[in-house]
Scaffold this motif. Sequence first.
Motif, mmCIF file in Angstrom:
data_model
loop_
_atom_site.group_PDB
_atom_site.id
_atom_site.type_symbol
_atom_site.label_atom_id
_atom_site.label_comp_id
_atom_site.label_asym_id
_atom_site.label_seq_id
_atom_site.Cartn_x
_atom_site.Cartn_y
_atom_site.Cartn_z
ATOM 1 N N ASN A 197 4.764 12.292 0.526
ATOM 2 C CA ASN A 197 3.971 13.733 1.513
ATOM 3 C C ASN A 197 4.257 13.551 -0.411
ATOM 4 O OD1 ASN A 197 6.810 14.516 1.512
ATOM 5 N ND2 ASN A 197 6.523 15.811 3.419
ATOM 6 N N ARG A 198 5.328 13.269 -1.337
ATOM 7 C CA ARG A 198 5.387 13.145 -2.183
ATOM 8 C C ARG A 198 5.712 12.337 -3.389
ATOM 9 N NH1 ARG A 198 8.792 17.517 -3.077
ATOM 10 N NH2 ARG A 198 7.792 18.273 -5.583
ATOM 11 N N PRO A 199 3.705 12.166 -3.483
ATOM 12 C CA PRO A 199 4.248 10.818 -3.902
ATOM 13 C C PRO A 199 3.437 10.188 -5.887
ATOM 14 C CG PRO A 199 1.635 11.663 -3.736
ATOM 15 C CD PRO A 199 2.339 12.620 -3.151
ATOM 16 N N GLU A 200 4.480 12.028 -6.013
ATOM 17 C CA GLU A 200 4.159 12.305 -7.824
ATOM 18 C C GLU A 200 6.307 11.778 -8.116
ATOM 19 O OE1 GLU A 200 5.700 16.091 -5.975
ATOM 20 O OE2 GLU A 200 3.615 14.439 -5.478
ATOM 21 N N VAL A 229 1.006 -0.786 -0.256
ATOM 22 C CA VAL A 229 -0.270 -0.549 0.434
ATOM 23 C C VAL A 229 0.717 1.329 -0.030
ATOM 24 C CG1 VAL A 229 -1.508 1.440 1.709
ATOM 25 C CG2 VAL A 229 -1.844 -1.412 1.058
ATOM 26 N N LEU A 230 0.815 2.102 -0.097
ATOM 27 C CA LEU A 230 1.119 3.787 -0.275
ATOM 28 C C LEU A 230 0.537 4.517 0.479
ATOM 29 C CD1 LEU A 230 3.624 4.885 -1.306
ATOM 30 C CD2 LEU A 230 2.018 6.267 -3.242
ATOM 31 N N LEU A 231 0.594 5.229 1.044
ATOM 32 C CA LEU A 231 0.509 6.169 2.397
ATOM 33 C C LEU A 231 -0.023 7.250 1.617
ATOM 34 C CD1 LEU A 231 -0.148 5.096 5.875
ATOM 35 C CD2 LEU A 231 -2.402 4.891 4.874
ATOM 36 N N HIS A 232 -0.037 8.487 1.218
ATOM 37 C CA HIS A 232 -0.160 10.086 0.550
ATOM 38 C C HIS A 232 -0.487 11.252 1.765
ATOM 39 C CE1 HIS A 232 -2.887 10.849 -1.946
ATOM 40 N NE2 HIS A 232 -2.653 9.052 -2.057
ATOM 41 N N GLY A 233 -0.017 12.222 1.579
ATOM 42 C CA GLY A 233 -0.217 12.727 2.703
ATOM 43 C C GLY A 233 0.453 14.644 2.887
ATOM 44 N N PRO A 234 -0.157 15.270 3.074
ATOM 45 C CA PRO A 234 0.458 15.837 3.171
ATOM 46 C C PRO A 234 1.117 15.817 5.253
ATOM 47 C CG PRO A 234 -1.757 16.734 2.641
ATOM 48 C CD PRO A 234 -2.036 15.428 2.844
ATOM 49 N N PRO A 235 2.164 16.155 5.010
ATOM 50 C CA PRO A 235 3.268 16.118 6.396
ATOM 51 C C PRO A 235 2.170 16.731 7.631
ATOM 52 C CG PRO A 235 4.483 17.778 4.902
ATOM 53 C CD PRO A 235 2.798 17.857 4.518
ATOM 54 N N GLY A 236 2.313 15.733 9.045
ATOM 55 C CA GLY A 236 1.983 15.389 9.993
ATOM 56 C C GLY A 236 0.323 15.020 9.816
ATOM 57 N N CYS A 237 -0.101 14.223 9.022
ATOM 58 C CA CYS A 237 -1.580 13.591 9.091
ATOM 59 C C CYS A 237 -1.607 12.713 9.280
ATOM 60 C CB CYS A 237 -1.575 13.987 7.223
ATOM 61 S SG CYS A 237 -2.009 16.171 7.339
ATOM 62 N N GLY A 238 -0.497 12.720 10.255
ATOM 63 C CA GLY A 238 -0.532 11.064 10.991
ATOM 64 C C GLY A 238 -0.526 9.864 10.258
ATOM 65 N N ALA A 289 -1.806 20.452 -4.035
ATOM 66 C CA ALA A 289 -0.874 19.516 -4.517
ATOM 67 C C ALA A 289 -1.369 18.425 -3.742
ATOM 68 C CB ALA A 289 0.199 19.775 -4.464
ATOM 69 N N PHE A 290 -2.145 18.121 -2.616
ATOM 70 C CA PHE A 290 -2.809 17.019 -1.889
ATOM 71 C C PHE A 290 -4.432 15.852 -3.334
ATOM 72 C CE2 PHE A 290 -6.247 14.719 0.303
ATOM 73 C CZ PHE A 290 -4.792 13.634 0.971
ATOM 74 N N GLU A 291 -4.691 17.366 -3.345
ATOM 75 C CA GLU A 291 -6.309 17.038 -4.071
ATOM 76 C C GLU A 291 -5.908 16.687 -5.108
ATOM 77 O OE1 GLU A 291 -9.069 17.684 -2.912
ATOM 78 O OE2 GLU A 291 -8.500 17.444 -0.799
ATOM 79 N N ALA A 292 -4.786 17.451 -5.859
ATOM 80 C CA ALA A 292 -4.544 16.986 -7.343
ATOM 81 C C ALA A 292 -4.288 15.786 -8.170
ATOM 82 C CB ALA A 292 -3.570 18.085 -7.862
ATOM 83 N N TYR A 293 -3.343 15.335 -6.621
ATOM 84 C CA TYR A 293 -3.086 13.292 -6.955
ATOM 85 C C TYR A 293 -4.422 12.608 -6.977
ATOM 86 C CZ TYR A 293 -0.209 9.864 -6.098
ATOM 87 O OH TYR A 293 0.786 8.400 -6.496
ATOM 88 N N ALA A 295 -1.326 26.128 1.222
ATOM 89 C CA ALA A 295 -2.456 26.423 0.094
ATOM 90 C C ALA A 295 -1.591 25.202 -0.532
ATOM 91 C CB ALA A 295 -2.664 27.686 -0.460
ATOM 92 N N GLU A 296 -0.134 25.078 -0.831
ATOM 93 C CA GLU A 296 0.380 24.797 -1.932
ATOM 94 C C GLU A 296 0.394 23.092 -1.969
ATOM 95 O OE1 GLU A 296 1.378 26.982 -0.132
ATOM 96 O OE2 GLU A 296 1.386 28.566 -2.135
ATOM 97 N N GLN A 297 0.277 22.257 -0.602
ATOM 98 C CA GLN A 297 0.472 21.415 0.149
ATOM 99 C C GLN A 297 -0.666 20.529 0.001
ATOM 100 O OE1 GLN A 297 1.965 21.818 3.866
ATOM 101 N NE2 GLN A 297 4.129 21.266 3.541
ATOM 102 N N LEU A 298 -1.882 21.342 0.233
ATOM 103 C CA LEU A 298 -3.019 20.598 0.286
ATOM 104 C C LEU A 298 -3.494 21.067 -1.403
ATOM 105 C CD1 LEU A 298 -5.240 23.106 2.891
ATOM 106 C CD2 LEU A 298 -4.208 20.176 3.059
#
Length: 806
Positions: free
Chosen positions: A691-694, A583-592, A798-802, A793-796
């Motif tokens: 936090n950088r799945p791309e 499994v690949l877990l991805h998300g912004p830093p600090g989200c658990g 990027a997450f939404e785009a991925y 805002a940039e991190q959020l």
Amino acid sequence: MSPSAGGVPTPGPPAERARRIGTATHGGGRSAPPERAEPCSLYARVVSTTSSITLTARLTNSAAENRRGVLRLHPEVLDALGLSSLDAVRITGSSDTVALAASTRIGESTGAVLVDDIILRNAGATEGSTLLVTPERVHTARSITVSGSRMATASISPETLRLALTGKVLLAGDAVSLLPQDLIGGTTGAAGAVRGRLSASFGSTWTNELVTIAATDPAGAVAVRPGTLVDWQRTTGASAGSEAGPEAASPSPTTSQRRAPDRSAAEPAAAPAEVGGQRILPLSDLVSGRQAAARLDEWLRLSFRQPELLERLGTTARLGVLLSGPSGVGKATMVRSVTAAVEAELVELSGPSVAALEAATAAERVHEAVRRARAAASRSGGCVLLVTDVEELLPAADPPPLSTVALDALRSATAERGVALVLTSASPQEVAPGAREPGLADRELTVGPPDVSTRTELLRVLLGQTPLHRDVDVGRLAERTPGFVAADLEALCGEAAVQAALRHRTEHDVEEPCVEAEDFERALSSVRPISMSTTDTLRTGDLTLDDVGDMTEVKQALNETVLWPLSYPDSFARLGVRPSRGVLLHGPPGCGKTFLVRALAGSGELNAIAVKGAELLDKMVGESERAVRELFARAAEAAPTLVFLDEIDALAPVRGQSSNSGVTDRVVAALLTELDGVEPLRDVVVIGATNRPELVDPALLRPGRLERSIGVPPPDAKARAEILRSASRNTPLASDVDPEVLAESLEGYSAADCSALIREAALAALRESMDATEVSATHVEAARSRVRPSLSAEQLAAFEAYEQGG
């Protein structure tokens, strides 16, 4: 029927069809009518042909029929043998067994018979072997005696056993699974109830249990009917084979139960309790590595007792074996037990002890062991020269001059009649290739780590003389010790006894001290398996997914992908579902993400290995790839295991874009090989977090690898409230602090930010007064000036785009 040359009637058209399909053989004439035993109407009718057909054995790929006593023949083969679907057949390899015959698809080969691993083992054959298939008459069994493991004998009632065997054809000496034969023909109407009974009495591991048909009345192929009396084999004495399961009860069901050539093969002598200061276990108590023990037993008996037979068949009695398996799994113990069972002598040589000596002294120690082995062989007719941890004595990398001397000495030992060489190693890839040359250890056996069922039996053996409190559940204890081998379980039992002694030492009025479940709980906190004795073990504590606030969809996805395949393997096999490798877990830093992995490992009671991406990188050529191989080797030994690759974007970036001499490219290739290579992963799940799945190489994200991508979103107001309540569980909040209201004002705060806010608020209260008893809204506001939101805002974006595939 057409008359033969000698006037003997032979089969007509079916036999002609058989000649076109495979090799058909016929009896010398029509056999006399059998005695009037009632045939089993469920499966067999009287078949009007004596044809037999020789076919090539192939393992079935049908998970739905695996281990249920069903084989598949081409429809033309069924027709040639005069069989209908679910008629019984006899399969002959190096021994005989019986099964139910069903038809394959028309496109399958006419020259192959599809069988499962149990049928192959009962027939004494391997995939690709030639098997003789013959129609078989089946009678209703008046009585059947079954031998099984101690746990099965104690927990499964004879009536439940009878229901589990209904729908199968049985032959004395066969190993049989407890899986109901309910998938073809509806032969077991109450299969669901049978499964429920077995699960309730034996536990979740009943699907892996095998039993052995010890005796039947009448003899020959039989089937179980409602009037059949089925019972466990009752034996006395610690060395009774039936008390240790089918494989221990019969070192080789194809030889010792059906074709024992002499008394020594059928009834191995009881092993002495201790030899040379080492405890010798009887084969009945040898739980781990039963199949390897059975094979070694066969080889030693042939080499020591029937060397002339081997020579007449064009080979020699020389025997050299490399026995591999995880440290502490019981390799040396197994060799000692089998050596005692075949009534041979044993000479041991410790590889690490000899390698640590000065070269001349070490060489003399090796030659001395060889001389002792030769003397023992001439004295008793057979001696096993056991070299433990041979990779220390004969290393593959930079072998010292001692290696040449040791190899020559060991080669001369195996040339002596009556001397067998057994080398043990926890790292067979690190053993010098010369040790595997013909004339030395040219045969290999492997002892794998014990599964839950095997650990249960090991614990029962280890605790056989220990007074236990009634609250001790051995089966539950086995489930909580993934990755533990025999040595680990022995250490666990010893530590639990120490904890019980410490508890009882102040209780002078205790007449019968015993070990309680609480003692095992304390022991589990201090005893770790050998395979997990490194610093990269992920500590889970008592954390479970229930402690993770909100994230319902994320937790459900992790449950389905990681925990379900390990908890319900039979369900996945029944539906032919191949579990995900990772499994690949991805998300912004600090989200658990890391917190989720720890909770997941705690919920599934898995061993967890955590590796930072950069920790596996090494500028030396080949070192990074070796580190990856060793990582997955340790994970396999400790299975079920969760391998957590944090910051995987640093470990496996897109290939062709690095400037580090291709190190990361080679690491990505090594990861792909381990995830989806020739050797399949078993009970090992890989979770990568980033936090950088791309930036992760796309090849890692394809099906069969880290095929499922799970986003860990930034917490919304509801999730932030849950996190605040969880973080303040041990921090008293004043009445003016409302987590719901506070969460609404924390836009842009990650899970880590919310936890840090509560911690900083508590510190603010202490700054105000060291006697503070609660945290007020004023303290929270002071903390907010220090703990700022970390999500931009940039991190959020990027997450939404991925997440949307952008």
